[in-house]
Design a protein around this motif. Structure first.
Motif, PDB file in Angstrom:
ATOM      1  N   THR A 171       0.868  -1.161   0.000  1.00 56.84           N
ATOM      2  CA  THR A 171       0.000   0.000   0.000  1.00 56.84           C
ATOM      3  C   THR A 171       0.912   1.220   0.000  1.00 56.84           C
ATOM      4  O   THR A 171       1.701   1.403   0.925  1.00 56.84           O
ATOM      5  CB  THR A 171      -0.901   0.002   1.249  1.00 56.84           C
ATOM      6  OG1 THR A 171      -1.680  -1.204   1.232  1.00 56.84           O
ATOM      7  CG2 THR A 171      -1.824   1.204   1.260  1.00 56.84           C
ATOM      8  N   VAL A 172       0.815   2.012  -1.034  1.00 56.74           N
ATOM      9  CA  VAL A 172       1.745   3.126  -1.231  1.00 56.74           C
ATOM     10  C   VAL A 172       0.964   4.435  -1.169  1.00 56.74           C
ATOM     11  O   VAL A 172      -0.059   4.589  -1.839  1.00 56.74           O
ATOM     12  CB  VAL A 172       2.475   2.998  -2.588  1.00 56.74           C
ATOM     13  CG1 VAL A 172       3.484   4.115  -2.767  1.00 56.74           C
ATOM     14  CG2 VAL A 172       3.147   1.637  -2.714  1.00 56.74           C
TER      15      VAL A 172
ATOM     16  N   ASN B 149       9.344  11.209 -12.120  1.00 56.20           N
ATOM     17  CA  ASN B 149      10.184  10.010 -12.094  1.00 56.20           C
ATOM     18  C   ASN B 149      10.244   9.377 -10.711  1.00 56.20           C
ATOM     19  O   ASN B 149      11.299   8.937 -10.266  1.00 56.20           O
ATOM     20  CB  ASN B 149      11.587  10.316 -12.618  1.00 56.20           C
ATOM     21  CG  ASN B 149      11.545  10.822 -14.040  1.00 56.20           C
ATOM     22  OD1 ASN B 149      10.881  10.232 -14.890  1.00 56.20           O
ATOM     23  ND2 ASN B 149      12.217  11.927 -14.293  1.00 56.20           N
ATOM     24  N   SER B 150       9.104   9.303 -10.050  1.00 53.56           N
ATOM     25  CA  SER B 150       9.013   8.712  -8.711  1.00 53.56           C
ATOM     26  C   SER B 150       8.862   7.200  -8.809  1.00 53.56           C
ATOM     27  O   SER B 150       8.236   6.681  -9.734  1.00 53.56           O
ATOM     28  CB  SER B 150       7.803   9.278  -7.972  1.00 53.56           C
ATOM     29  OG  SER B 150       7.900  10.667  -7.849  1.00 53.56           O
ATOM     30  N   ARG B 151       9.418   6.525  -7.815  1.00 55.63           N
ATOM     31  CA  ARG B 151       9.314   5.066  -7.740  1.00 55.63           C
ATOM     32  C   ARG B 151       8.898   4.669  -6.329  1.00 55.63           C
ATOM     33  O   ARG B 151       9.284   5.311  -5.358  1.00 55.63           O
ATOM     34  CB  ARG B 151      10.661   4.421  -8.037  1.00 55.63           C
ATOM     35  CG  ARG B 151      11.080   4.517  -9.473  1.00 55.63           C
ATOM     36  CD  ARG B 151      12.379   3.744  -9.706  1.00 55.63           C
ATOM     37  NE  ARG B 151      12.698   3.748 -11.105  1.00 55.63           N
ATOM     38  CZ  ARG B 151      13.406   4.680 -11.706  1.00 55.63           C
ATOM     39  NH1 ARG B 151      13.878   5.699 -11.024  1.00 55.63           N
ATOM     40  NH2 ARG B 151      13.651   4.603 -13.004  1.00 55.63           N
ATOM     41  N   SER B 152       8.173   3.573  -6.240  1.00 62.33           N
ATOM     42  CA  SER B 152       7.867   2.987  -4.938  1.00 62.33           C
ATOM     43  C   SER B 152       9.043   2.100  -4.525  1.00 62.33           C
ATOM     44  O   SER B 152       9.989   1.890  -5.291  1.00 62.33           O
ATOM     45  CB  SER B 152       6.579   2.170  -5.010  1.00 62.33           C
ATOM     46  OG  SER B 152       6.767   1.039  -5.843  1.00 62.33           O
ATOM     47  N   LEU B 153       8.958   1.562  -3.337  1.00 58.80           N
ATOM     48  CA  LEU B 153       9.965   0.635  -2.842  1.00 58.80           C
ATOM     49  C   LEU B 153      10.005  -0.595  -3.753  1.00 58.80           C
ATOM     50  O   LEU B 153       8.959  -1.112  -4.162  1.00 58.80           O
ATOM     51  CB  LEU B 153       9.593   0.213  -1.412  1.00 58.80           C
ATOM     52  CG  LEU B 153      10.520  -0.754  -0.710  1.00 58.80           C
ATOM     53  CD1 LEU B 153      11.881  -0.092  -0.460  1.00 58.80           C
ATOM     54  CD2 LEU B 153       9.898  -1.184   0.607  1.00 58.80           C
ATOM     55  N   SER B 154      11.194  -1.080  -4.090  1.00 66.67           N
ATOM     56  CA  SER B 154      11.339  -2.278  -4.925  1.00 66.67           C
ATOM     57  C   SER B 154      11.100  -3.524  -4.084  1.00 66.67           C
ATOM     58  O   SER B 154      11.662  -3.668  -2.996  1.00 66.67           O
ATOM     59  CB  SER B 154      12.734  -2.339  -5.539  1.00 66.67           C
ATOM     60  OG  SER B 154      12.883  -1.329  -6.493  1.00 66.67           O
TER      61      SER B 154
ATOM     62  N   GLN C 117       7.558  -1.340 -13.105  1.00 66.74           N
ATOM     63  CA  GLN C 117       8.867  -1.688 -13.647  1.00 66.74           C
ATOM     64  C   GLN C 117       9.292  -3.022 -13.030  1.00 66.74           C
ATOM     65  O   GLN C 117       9.086  -3.249 -11.843  1.00 66.74           O
ATOM     66  CB  GLN C 117       9.910  -0.640 -13.277  1.00 66.74           C
ATOM     67  CG  GLN C 117       9.693   0.707 -13.890  1.00 66.74           C
ATOM     68  CD  GLN C 117      10.733   1.715 -13.396  1.00 66.74           C
ATOM     69  OE1 GLN C 117      10.971   1.831 -12.206  1.00 66.74           O
ATOM     70  NE2 GLN C 117      11.334   2.427 -14.325  1.00 66.74           N
ATOM     71  N   ILE C 118       9.889  -3.861 -13.840  1.00 64.93           N
ATOM     72  CA  ILE C 118      10.478  -5.106 -13.358  1.00 64.93           C
ATOM     73  C   ILE C 118      11.967  -5.034 -13.672  1.00 64.93           C
ATOM     74  O   ILE C 118      12.357  -4.716 -14.802  1.00 64.93           O
ATOM     75  CB  ILE C 118       9.820  -6.339 -14.012  1.00 64.93           C
ATOM     76  CG1 ILE C 118       8.342  -6.398 -13.632  1.00 64.93           C
ATOM     77  CG2 ILE C 118      10.541  -7.620 -13.605  1.00 64.93           C
ATOM     78  CD1 ILE C 118       7.568  -7.518 -14.272  1.00 64.93           C
ATOM     79  N   PHE C 119      12.776  -5.299 -12.664  1.00 65.76           N
ATOM     80  CA  PHE C 119      14.231  -5.268 -12.829  1.00 65.76           C
ATOM     81  C   PHE C 119      14.808  -6.665 -12.662  1.00 65.76           C
ATOM     82  O   PHE C 119      14.353  -7.438 -11.816  1.00 65.76           O
ATOM     83  CB  PHE C 119      14.869  -4.327 -11.794  1.00 65.76           C
ATOM     84  CG  PHE C 119      14.590  -2.877 -12.052  1.00 65.76           C
ATOM     85  CD1 PHE C 119      15.436  -2.133 -12.860  1.00 65.76           C
ATOM     86  CD2 PHE C 119      13.480  -2.267 -11.513  1.00 65.76           C
ATOM     87  CE1 PHE C 119      15.178  -0.793 -13.107  1.00 65.76           C
ATOM     88  CE2 PHE C 119      13.202  -0.929 -11.752  1.00 65.76           C
ATOM     89  CZ  PHE C 119      14.055  -0.195 -12.557  1.00 65.76           C
ATOM     90  N   LYS C 120      15.819  -6.965 -13.472  1.00 67.22           N
ATOM     91  CA  LYS C 120      16.524  -8.237 -13.389  1.00 67.22           C
ATOM     92  C   LYS C 120      17.466  -8.223 -12.183  1.00 67.22           C
ATOM     93  O   LYS C 120      17.664  -7.182 -11.548  1.00 67.22           O
ATOM     94  CB  LYS C 120      17.318  -8.477 -14.679  1.00 67.22           C
ATOM     95  CG  LYS C 120      16.434  -8.554 -15.913  1.00 67.22           C
ATOM     96  CD  LYS C 120      17.246  -8.699 -17.175  1.00 67.22           C
ATOM     97  CE  LYS C 120      17.731  -7.325 -17.595  1.00 67.22           C
ATOM     98  NZ  LYS C 120      18.306  -7.273 -18.924  1.00 67.22           N
TER      99      LYS C 120
ATOM    100  N   THR D 227      13.075  -7.745  -9.154  1.00 67.98           N
ATOM    101  CA  THR D 227      12.401  -6.823  -8.244  1.00 67.98           C
ATOM    102  C   THR D 227      11.364  -6.082  -9.076  1.00 67.98           C
ATOM    103  O   THR D 227      11.498  -5.968 -10.298  1.00 67.98           O
ATOM    104  CB  THR D 227      13.362  -5.808  -7.583  1.00 67.98           C
ATOM    105  OG1 THR D 227      13.984  -5.023  -8.592  1.00 67.98           O
ATOM    106  CG2 THR D 227      14.405  -6.498  -6.727  1.00 67.98           C
ATOM    107  N   ALA D 228      10.338  -5.570  -8.389  1.00 73.62           N
ATOM    108  CA  ALA D 228       9.291  -4.805  -9.077  1.00 73.62           C
ATOM    109  C   ALA D 228       8.937  -3.584  -8.240  1.00 73.62           C
ATOM    110  O   ALA D 228       9.029  -3.616  -7.012  1.00 73.62           O
ATOM    111  CB  ALA D 228       8.055  -5.668  -9.300  1.00 73.62           C
ATOM    112  N   ASN D 229       8.557  -2.519  -8.929  1.00 77.38           N
ATOM    113  CA  ASN D 229       8.105  -1.301  -8.251  1.00 77.38           C
ATOM    114  C   ASN D 229       7.168  -0.529  -9.158  1.00 77.38           C
ATOM    115  O   ASN D 229       7.137  -0.724 -10.365  1.00 77.38           O
ATOM    116  CB  ASN D 229       9.285  -0.421  -7.830  1.00 77.38           C
ATOM    117  CG  ASN D 229      10.155   0.010  -8.993  1.00 77.38           C
ATOM    118  OD1 ASN D 229      11.204  -0.576  -9.213  1.00 77.38           O
ATOM    119  ND2 ASN D 229       9.747   1.014  -9.751  1.00 77.38           N
ATOM    120  N   TYR D 230       6.384   0.366  -8.534  1.00 80.55           N
ATOM    121  CA  TYR D 230       5.569   1.304  -9.298  1.00 80.55           C
ATOM    122  C   TYR D 230       6.473   2.427  -9.789  1.00 80.55           C
ATOM    123  O   TYR D 230       7.457   2.790  -9.147  1.00 80.55           O
ATOM    124  CB  TYR D 230       4.458   1.903  -8.427  1.00 80.55           C
ATOM    125  CG  TYR D 230       3.400   0.925  -8.029  1.00 80.55           C
ATOM    126  CD1 TYR D 230       2.567   0.342  -8.974  1.00 80.55           C
ATOM    127  CD2 TYR D 230       3.211   0.602  -6.694  1.00 80.55           C
ATOM    128  CE1 TYR D 230       1.581  -0.543  -8.599  1.00 80.55           C
ATOM    129  CE2 TYR D 230       2.222  -0.285  -6.314  1.00 80.55           C
ATOM    130  CZ  TYR D 230       1.419  -0.854  -7.269  1.00 80.55           C
ATOM    131  OH  TYR D 230       0.446  -1.736  -6.891  1.00 80.55           O
TER     132      TYR D 230
END
Length: 184
Positions: A66-67, A76-81, A127-130, A158-161
């Motif tokens: 829950t963000v 260019n904001s990101r949530s926690l990965s 976003q999905i990161f390797k 990892t994934a984040n918004y």
């Protein structure tokens, strides 16, 4: 033992009749009619290999949490990965190839689009990161790894918004993707 069978068919409908829209004329029996040749290509790979996809990997849910919308106030904001892994066991193939397939975000085709209302879907993507911290390109990239000595293949992500502009509205921000496996 698993079988991978690929069938390719090409069908063509040809008409030499200039009276389209009229009743079809009967076709003479095969012995009396000259038919053009057609090609049918069948190809198959038969192998004794593969991996076991366990139930936790097969129907995985990655909870991005829950963000608070305040986290997306700047560009260019990101949530926690959030880390996750697609883990396969009992692998007998030399290599396992994985591809993640889903609805890509229109503006950022490497990102996963949300299944949400349009205002939220326009504001956020996933976003999905390797494992090496580079972005995974949804629908356009396949990862190939060799199973370890215990016959386990683990694809770590990892994934984040992500929000390009900030000012994200509140709402349910879910997405769905599938993964496919190939064995080499």
């Amino acid at each position: 033992m698993k079988f991978n069978l690929k069938l390719s068919f090409i069908f063509l409908l040809l008409s030499s009749s200039s009276n389209m829209g009229h009743a079809l004329e009967p076709v003479p029996p095969y012995e009396q009619q000259q038919y053009p040749a057609a090609n049918l290509k069948l190809s198959a790979n038969i192998f004794n290999g593969g991996c076991i996809v366990n139930s936790t990997t097969e129907n995985m849910t990655v909870a991005l949490g829950t963000v608070d919308t305040k986290q997306f106030q700047s560009p260019n904001s990101r949530s926690l990965s959030i880390p996750f892994a697609i883990t396969l066991t009992g692998c007998t193939a030399d290599f396992v190839i994985l591809q993640i397939i889903g609805n890509a975000n229109q503006k950022f085709p490497d990102h996963l689009a949300l299944n949400s209302d349009q205002a939220l879907a326009d504001s956020l993507s996933i976003q999905i990161f390797k494992e090496d911290k580079t972005i995974y390109s949804i629908n356009n990239e396949a990862l190939k790894i060799r199973p370890n000595a215990q016959k386990v293949a683990a694809f770590k992500f990892t994934a984040n918004y992500y929000s390009e502009y900030g000012n994200v509205p509140a709402g349910s921000a879910n997405a769905t993707a599938q993964f496919t496996l190939l064995y080499d």
